[in-house]
Design an enzyme around this catalytic site. Structure first.
Site, short mmCIF file in Angstrom:
data_model
loop_
_atom_site.label_atom_id
_atom_site.label_comp_id
_atom_site.label_asym_id
_atom_site.label_seq_id
_atom_site.Cartn_x
_atom_site.Cartn_y
_atom_site.Cartn_z
N HIS A 44 0.85 -1.18 0.00
CA HIS A 44 0.00 0.00 0.00
C HIS A 44 0.90 1.24 0.00
CE1 HIS A 44 -3.83 -2.11 1.72
NE2 HIS A 44 -3.41 -2.64 0.59
N GLU A 46 1.50 3.71 2.08
CA GLU A 46 2.31 4.03 3.25
C GLU A 46 3.58 3.19 3.28
OE1 GLU A 46 -2.10 4.41 4.47
OE2 GLU A 46 -0.90 3.15 3.14
N CYS A 69 -5.24 1.63 6.53
CA CYS A 69 -6.04 0.45 6.90
C CYS A 69 -5.64 -0.06 8.28
CB CYS A 69 -5.93 -0.64 5.84
SG CYS A 69 -4.27 -1.22 5.50
N CYS A 78 -1.67 -0.91 7.55
CA CYS A 78 -0.86 0.30 7.32
C CYS A 78 -0.82 1.18 8.56
CB CYS A 78 -1.39 1.07 6.12
SG CYS A 78 -1.12 0.19 4.57
#
Length: 136
Positions: A44, A46, A69, A78
């Site tokens: 993701h 991040e 998330c 994340c």
């Protein structure tokens, strides 16, 4: 945040069905790392930004277009990854309406002592992200 919004477009179309999210890491008003959501099962935004960062987390601020998330799916949480990185300030454009998240990522960050600002450029980011978000 508008720079992060522009970066999020680079996630398309490879990130689908995940939303095209971007993260900028900023230190002393300079962008030091960037990331956006990779193809399904990949990192993701991040994590991409953290992996690209070559400095310690002291004084870093993460600017993220969508709430990090809180859950573990194909990838780690994340929100937990940001907590573990030592980042103490996160700016988020908008909450993730996914019922598995929807405020839980913000709560995790705040419960860990991270300062979270929510709503930065929310209208602009929301206009772009809305078609890619689960509203169920």
């Amino acid at each position: 945040m508008l720079q992060a919004l522009a970066l999020s477009r680079q996630a398309l179309p490879a990130c689908l069905p995940n939303p095209p999210v971007a993260c900028l890491l900023v230190k002393h008003d300079l962008v030091v790392a960037r990331g956006f959501t990779q193809a399904i099962g990949g990192n993701h935004a991040e994590v991409q930004a953290l992996n690209a960062c070559n400095c310690d987390s002291a004084d870093l601020t993460a600017y993220v277009t969508l709430e990090p998330c809180s859950f573990v799916g194909r990838t780690p949480s994340c929100a937990q990854t940001l907590i573990d990185s030592g980042i103490r300030h996160v700016v988020v454009a908008m909450l993730d309406p996914d019922p598995r998240n929807n405020g839980r990522g913000i709560k995790m960050l705040r419960d860990a002592g991270v300062v979270v600002e929510l709503g930065c450029c929310e209208a602009e980011v929301g206009k772009f992200l809305s078609p890619y978000l689960s509203h169920s």
